[in-house]
Motif scaffolding. Structure first.
Motif, short mmCIF file in Angstrom:
data_model
loop_
_atom_site.label_atom_id
_atom_site.label_comp_id
_atom_site.label_asym_id
_atom_site.label_seq_id
_atom_site.Cartn_x
_atom_site.Cartn_y
_atom_site.Cartn_z
N UNK A 41 -8.42 0.19 0.43
CA UNK A 41 -7.14 -0.46 0.10
C UNK A 41 -6.10 -0.12 1.16
N UNK A 42 -6.07 1.12 1.59
CA UNK A 42 -5.11 1.51 2.62
C UNK A 42 -5.39 0.83 3.95
N UNK A 43 -6.66 0.59 4.26
CA UNK A 43 -7.00 -0.15 5.48
C UNK A 43 -6.50 -1.59 5.40
N UNK A 44 -6.61 -2.18 4.23
CA UNK A 44 -6.08 -3.55 4.04
C UNK A 44 -4.56 -3.57 4.19
N UNK A 45 -3.92 -2.53 3.70
CA UNK A 45 -2.47 -2.44 3.85
C UNK A 45 -2.08 -2.36 5.33
N UNK A 46 -2.90 -1.66 6.10
CA UNK A 46 -2.59 -1.49 7.53
C UNK A 46 -2.63 -2.81 8.29
N UNK A 47 -3.38 -3.80 7.79
CA UNK A 47 -3.42 -5.10 8.47
C UNK A 47 -2.55 -6.14 7.77
N UNK A 48 -1.61 -5.64 6.94
CA UNK A 48 -0.58 -6.54 6.44
C UNK A 48 -0.66 -6.99 5.00
N UNK A 49 -1.72 -6.64 4.29
CA UNK A 49 -1.79 -7.01 2.87
C UNK A 49 -0.88 -6.08 2.06
N UNK A 50 -0.16 -6.65 1.12
CA UNK A 50 0.67 -5.85 0.21
C UNK A 50 -0.11 -5.69 -1.09
N UNK A 51 -0.53 -4.46 -1.38
CA UNK A 51 -1.34 -4.17 -2.56
C UNK A 51 -0.69 -3.03 -3.33
N UNK A 52 -0.30 -3.28 -4.55
CA UNK A 52 0.26 -2.25 -5.41
C UNK A 52 -0.86 -1.45 -6.08
#
Length: 328
Positions: A41-52
């Protein structure tokens, strides 16, 4: 990024924006630990996805990335060959240069229709090795095709790309895009997109073509290249808002695949008819500048090799294979 990351994203997509999925469900479906879920999930956040993230409800996709990742393009892609294999890069000198290197090093392993996408190019080149401004927010890509055609048919590939870009813009945004010979796409009097083409051949038969695509999509021309604002526009400048790059690019790839298949089947006359119907050059008075000379006249037509036929002021008809053409 590993396929597990996008498998996780697919699970969040299935739930939908603003709909939570528990860490337990994700862990069980992917066969990984809860700790690994958090890591991905944190890797996805690093490429711009906003995940709560919530201890009670789990993970919630709130906003998609603005990057032109293959996953995002393929969510909209409806092709059989073109774009089925994609490679994404951040800042690179040129996607064409990367594709050329790839073909040199592992050409036999490259899947036909492979697409290379960059968020930004620092050394992009257009026709005649001119600098091609490639800022963030545009689409800068190369398509690798292996048509096994005679080199005399090379122009057909670029024709298919130019038509497909123009049709995608017209269909998606209802903007009156037209083609300026040989490979530029205009909205009104300003350029919005263009194509390039490189090829490698064995004798007279094409081994592969590198179809370069450049579109100013979500680019503020006034901010990024104010010295060119009189001549260049972008889709977002024309529309007054940003657009979904991934969706637009997927539409273009579908348009291109359809016309590319027409070329392979020998259905070239419909392609030229379509090009003529979308031309802003034909039947207009133009100034042509080649390496040897500069002259004016009326653009009459293109021949089967893509050469522009000009009725010069002295009464002669000139066949222009390469050069610059300006409306006057």
């Amino acid at each position: 990024m590993t396929h597990v990351i996008f498998d996780l994203l697919h699970i969040l997509d299935e739930a939908g924006i603003d709909q939570p999925v528990t860490g337990t469900v994700i862990s069980e479906r992917l066969g990984i630990s809860r700790t690994a879920v958090w890591k991905y999930v944190n890797l996805l956040r690093e490429v711009g996805y906003v995940i709560d993230a919530s201890a009670k409800t789990g993970y919630t996709l709130k906003k998609r990335t603005w990057l032109l990742l293959p996953y995002e393009v393929k969510r909209h892609l409806r092709t059989k060959v073109i774009g089925q294999e994609m490679h994404h890069f951040g800042e690179v000198p040129s996607t064409n240069a990367l594709a050329r290197q790839m073909m040199h090093e592992v050409g036999d392993e490259v899947q036909p229709g492979t697409v290379l996408i960059a968020e930004q190019q620092t050394g992009g080149l257009g026709r005649m090795n001119r600098v091609w401004m490639s800022p963030e927010g545009g689409i800068w890509a190369t398509i690798v095709v292996m048509p096994k055609l005679h080199v005399d048919q090379t122009f057909l590939i670029m024709t298919a790309a130019s038509i497909s870009l123009t049709r995608a813009i017209r269909h998606e945004f209802e903007l009156s895009a037209l083609i300026q010979w040989p490979n530029d796409v205009f909205i009104g009097d300003k350029k919005v997109a263009g194509t390039t083409l490189e090829l490698s051949a064995d004798a007279d038969i094409i081994r592969y073509c590198l179809v370069g695509i450049g579109v100013d999509v979500n680019v503020s021309v006034e901010k990024v290249m104010p010295n060119l604002s009189q001549y260049v526009t972008s889709l977002s400048d024309e529309l007054g808002h940003e657009v979904n790059r991934a969706q637009f690019f997927a539409v273009f790839l579908k348009e291109f695949e359809r016309r590319y298949q027409m070329i392979l089947k020998g259905e070239t006359e419909p392609l030229f008819r379509e090009w003529r119907s979308l031309s802003r050059t034909l039947h207009r008075r133009v100034r042509v500048r080649t390496i040897r000379e500069s002259f004016e006249g009326e653009a009459l037509d293109v021949d089967e090799h893509g050469a522009l036929l000009i009725h010069k002021d002295n009464g002669e008809v000139e066949r222009v294979i390469a050069g610059d053409c300006y409306l006057i």
